[in-house]
Scaffold this active site. Structure first.
Site, mmCIF file in Angstrom:
data_model
loop_
_atom_site.group_PDB
_atom_site.id
_atom_site.type_symbol
_atom_site.label_atom_id
_atom_site.label_comp_id
_atom_site.label_asym_id
_atom_site.label_seq_id
_atom_site.Cartn_x
_atom_site.Cartn_y
_atom_site.Cartn_z
ATOM 1 C CG HIS A 1 -3.709 6.977 0.157
ATOM 2 N ND1 HIS A 1 -3.343 6.325 -1.012
ATOM 3 C CD2 HIS A 1 -2.599 6.961 0.961
ATOM 4 C CE1 HIS A 1 -2.075 5.928 -0.918
ATOM 5 N NE2 HIS A 1 -1.612 6.295 0.264
ATOM 6 C CG HIS B 1 -1.657 1.297 1.417
ATOM 7 N ND1 HIS B 1 -1.384 2.202 2.429
ATOM 8 C CD2 HIS B 1 -2.674 1.837 0.692
ATOM 9 C CE1 HIS B 1 -2.213 3.233 2.333
ATOM 10 N NE2 HIS B 1 -2.994 3.040 1.292
ATOM 11 C CB SER B 2 0.799 4.270 0.403
ATOM 12 O OG SER B 2 1.123 5.624 0.346
ATOM 13 C CE1 TYR B 3 9.298 3.723 1.400
ATOM 14 C CE2 TYR B 3 8.262 2.557 3.230
ATOM 15 C CZ TYR B 3 9.407 2.915 2.520
ATOM 16 O OH TYR B 3 10.643 2.465 2.926
ATOM 17 N N GLY C 1 4.413 0.198 -2.123
ATOM 18 C CA GLY C 1 4.670 -0.175 -3.516
ATOM 19 C C GLY C 1 6.146 -0.128 -3.854
#
Length: 239
Positions: free
Chosen positions: A219, A76-78, A80
């Site tokens: 998000h 998720h988010s960072y 990735g």
């Protein structure tokens, strides 16, 4: 039976998947939600030198020491950035890669390169603590960035969010095994609002091949839409 490894984003910990795991396990799947160095329940391990490589190593070690194979690796988010690095280092242990409203980096990119103004905007709110430049302190303005509006969820998150080392966002990803990495099937579960900011060709190809799910939410979709996320992950396991 599938094995999921759910990797959190900046400032979070494995706790953020608390609503998703119970929706996967009844189908017989194994679920791991590790917390990376310096964050969440491991915030006591904060120290100078924590960077993207540290967090990639955290997750590679989970795969190795738990002897996990054919894993559905979710970031998720960072996260990735992290799962792409993990897949480069441990491609033989990963069956599928899932980007959960996440960064989609290529070689020699940092999160700053991928996200640009979005992540740069948090830096002025950071500060140096014990020699570490930290950002994403869990004040109300930062929590708004995660797109969570339910007051109970906001209170629950605020108690658990921790500041994150800026070095993780600035360090560039180094890939050395790209032939194997890019052969791993990739899936994308994203917020509808972020589609316009993503690589158009990547998203169009994923949608055409049935590897893209989008949902109109904030998000932190594993908190705001856990059933949608879990159902997409179950579909990915069955694919």
């Amino acid at each position: 039976m599938a094995t999921y490894v759910l990797v959190h984003g900046g400032g979070h910990g494995g706790w953020c998947y608390k609503k998703v795991g119970p929706r996967l396990r009844p189908a017989g799947h194994e679920v791991y939600a590790p917390t990376m160095t310096g964050l969440g329940e491991r915030s006591h391990s904060m120290r100078p030198g924590i960077d993207l490589d540290t967090h990639i190593t955290d997750i590679v070690n989970v795969l190795q020491y738990e002897d996990l194979r054919d894993v559905i690796l979710v970031g998720h988010s960072y996260g990735g950035m992290v799962v792409t690095g993990v897949a480069d280092r441990a491609a033989d242990r990963i069956g599928k890669l899932v980007y959960l409203d996440a960064a989609n980096p290529v070689n020699n990119q940092s999160l700053v390169d991928v996200s640009g103004p979005v992540i740069e905007a948090v830096r002025p709110y950071g500060r140096v603590v014990d020699g570490v430049e930290l950002v994403l302190f869990p004040d109300p303005e930062i929590v708004k960035l995660y797109g969570v509006t339910d007051p109970d969820d906001v209170a629950w998150m605020t108690e658990r969010l921790t500041p994150h080392p800026w070095a993780c966002f600035e360090q560039k990803l180094r890939l050395t095994n790209e032939d194997a990495l890019w052969k791993i099937p990739q899936y994308h579960i994203v917020c509808t609002s972020t589609l316009a900011t993503r690589d158009r060709e990547l998203m169009e190809n994923a949608r055409a091949e049935g590897r893209l799910w989008d949902v109109d939410t904030g998000h932190d979709l594993m908190i705001t839409e856990p059933e949608f996320v879990a159902n997409a992950l179950l579909e990915i396991a069955a694919a």
